[in-house]
Design a protein around this motif. Structure first.
Motif, short mmCIF file in Angstrom:
data_model
loop_
_atom_site.label_atom_id
_atom_site.label_comp_id
_atom_site.label_asym_id
_atom_site.label_seq_id
_atom_site.Cartn_x
_atom_site.Cartn_y
_atom_site.Cartn_z
N LEU A 261 2.43 -8.03 4.36
CA LEU A 261 1.17 -8.24 3.65
C LEU A 261 0.33 -6.97 3.63
O LEU A 261 -0.32 -6.65 2.61
N ARG A 262 0.32 -6.21 4.73
CA ARG A 262 -0.41 -4.94 4.74
C ARG A 262 0.18 -3.97 3.73
O ARG A 262 -0.54 -3.27 3.02
N ALA A 263 1.50 -3.93 3.68
CA ALA A 263 2.17 -3.01 2.76
C ALA A 263 1.88 -3.38 1.31
O ALA A 263 1.62 -2.50 0.48
N VAL A 264 1.91 -4.66 0.99
CA VAL A 264 1.59 -5.09 -0.37
C VAL A 264 0.14 -4.74 -0.71
O VAL A 264 -0.16 -4.25 -1.80
N GLY A 265 -0.76 -4.95 0.24
CA GLY A 265 -2.16 -4.58 0.01
C GLY A 265 -2.32 -3.09 -0.20
O GLY A 265 -3.07 -2.66 -1.08
N PRO B 109 6.07 1.63 -12.49
CA PRO B 109 6.40 1.52 -11.06
C PRO B 109 6.41 0.08 -10.55
O PRO B 109 5.62 -0.77 -10.98
N VAL B 110 7.31 -0.15 -9.62
CA VAL B 110 7.51 -1.47 -9.02
C VAL B 110 7.45 -1.33 -7.50
O VAL B 110 7.92 -0.33 -6.94
N GLY B 111 6.90 -2.31 -6.83
CA GLY B 111 6.98 -2.40 -5.38
C GLY B 111 8.17 -3.27 -5.00
O GLY B 111 8.14 -4.49 -5.23
N LEU B 112 9.21 -2.65 -4.48
CA LEU B 112 10.44 -3.36 -4.09
C LEU B 112 10.30 -3.77 -2.62
O LEU B 112 10.22 -2.92 -1.73
N LEU B 113 10.30 -5.07 -2.37
CA LEU B 113 10.07 -5.59 -1.02
C LEU B 113 11.40 -6.05 -0.43
O LEU B 113 12.03 -7.00 -0.91
N LEU B 114 11.83 -5.36 0.62
CA LEU B 114 13.08 -5.65 1.31
C LEU B 114 12.79 -5.85 2.79
O LEU B 114 13.23 -5.09 3.65
N THR B 115 12.02 -6.88 3.10
CA THR B 115 11.64 -7.12 4.48
C THR B 115 12.49 -8.25 5.06
O THR B 115 12.65 -9.30 4.45
N ALA B 116 13.04 -7.99 6.25
CA ALA B 116 13.82 -8.99 6.99
C ALA B 116 14.92 -9.61 6.13
O ALA B 116 15.11 -10.82 6.13
N ILE C 219 7.51 0.58 14.51
CA ILE C 219 7.53 -0.87 14.69
C ILE C 219 6.45 -1.47 13.79
O ILE C 219 5.44 -0.82 13.49
N PRO C 220 6.64 -2.71 13.30
CA PRO C 220 5.72 -3.27 12.30
C PRO C 220 4.25 -3.23 12.68
O PRO C 220 3.39 -2.95 11.84
N SER C 221 3.93 -3.51 13.94
CA SER C 221 2.52 -3.57 14.34
C SER C 221 1.83 -2.22 14.27
O SER C 221 0.60 -2.15 14.27
N ARG C 222 2.60 -1.12 14.21
CA ARG C 222 2.01 0.21 14.18
C ARG C 222 1.98 0.82 12.78
O ARG C 222 1.64 1.99 12.62
N TRP C 223 2.34 0.01 11.78
CA TRP C 223 2.23 0.51 10.41
C TRP C 223 0.83 0.15 9.87
O TRP C 223 0.57 -0.96 9.49
N ARG C 224 -0.04 1.14 9.89
CA ARG C 224 -1.42 1.03 9.37
C ARG C 224 -2.11 -0.27 9.82
O ARG C 224 -2.57 -1.07 9.00
N PRO C 225 -2.23 -0.48 11.12
CA PRO C 225 -2.80 -1.74 11.62
C PRO C 225 -4.25 -1.96 11.22
O PRO C 225 -4.73 -3.10 11.22
#
Length: 259
Positions: free
Chosen positions: A55-59, A142-149, A228-234
């Motif tokens: 969700l942070r990345a999409v935002g 441009p497209v946001g390609l989401l490849l999570t989990a 790690i996910p929690s440290r990506w632009r918290p």
């Protein structure tokens, strides 16, 4: 083609839905999830941190990178807030295409997801790209390609690197890739695989930092890099489990831009 719906067998999408606090799951999924948590309690935090990263990345893509189109592969069962809610909360014109091959996800997509839904399997990337060209996305923008989990479900013999390269090659300059992936660096590779096999999940391959870096080849990786996910632009959104560190993580996450 969708995987068959079987309410008597645990399913990845429904287990994940339960872990995220959703209600679109059955007793067999909840039992499998609780068995997982009893053996591997970090999964509770890890699943929420991974979703919060998405969700942070999409935002970030919508608010700072100017992305107005999103391709969410392995979308799973709807959670709230969802990808389309975050994207359209920033720009109501944002377009989202959801992709999954689980029959129960398709059923829910018809009533709960806003945007196009493609019944497609990432492992058949040629068919996926053919369907994508008929979707609402404009592949000249441009497209946001989401490849999570999701990429952990593709073993090495099916060449996930080739699949990612094909997807990126179909998108124009300025597109971004949002990636998260379980890693053996933070927990035991065989424990992850054993848990997955024992409680109904499909193929499951954890990968090292070096292997995940290779998946990002050719992309300009956005700060703070592969973390790690929690440290990506918290600061973009509070962590769902407070100050989570490596002990609460089983994945790495990153966002990369196609030059």
């Amino acid at each position: 083609m969708s995987t068959a719906f079987n309410p008597n067998q645990p399913a990845t999408a429904r287990i994940w839905n339960y872990l995220l606090g959703g209600k679109d799951n059955f007793a067999v999924d909840r039992h499998a999830a609780e068995n997982l948590l009893n053996t591997f309690p970090v999964l509770w935090h890890a699943s929420r941190e991974d979703y919060a990263f998405l969700l942070r990345a999409v935002g970030y893509l919508a608010a700072e990178a100017g992305i107005r189109q999103f391709l969410d592969i392995g979308t799973g069962l709807p959670s709230s807030p969802a990808v389309h809610e975050v994207a359209r909360g920033i720009d109501r014109s944002a377009r989202v295409v959801h992709v999954d091959h689980d029959a129960i996800v398709g059923v829910h997509a018809q009533s709960q997801l806003t945007g196009d839904y493609l019944d497609a399997d990432l492992r058949d990337v040629d068919a996926l790209l053919a369907a994508l060209r008929q979707s609402v996305l404009d592949l000249t923008e441009p497209v946001g390609l989401l490849l999570t989990a999701v990429l952990h479900e593709i073993p090495d013999e099916q060449d996930p690197h080739r699949i990612v390269r094909q997807l990126i090659a179909a998108l124009p300059s300025g597109s971004h890739v949002v990636l998260s992936h379980p890693t053996a660096d933070l927990t035991d590779r065989y424990l992850l695989a054993g848990l997955a096999a024992g409680y109904g999940w499909g193929p499951f391959q954890a990968r090292s930092r070096d292997e995940l870096t290779r998946l990002l080849d050719g992309l300009e990786v956005v700060d703070p890099g592969l973390v790690i996910p929690s440290r990506w632009r918290p600061k973009l959104q509070p962590s769902p489990c407070g100050h989570c560190g490596p002990g609460h993580a089983i994945s790495y996450a990153a966002v990369g831009r196609r030059p």
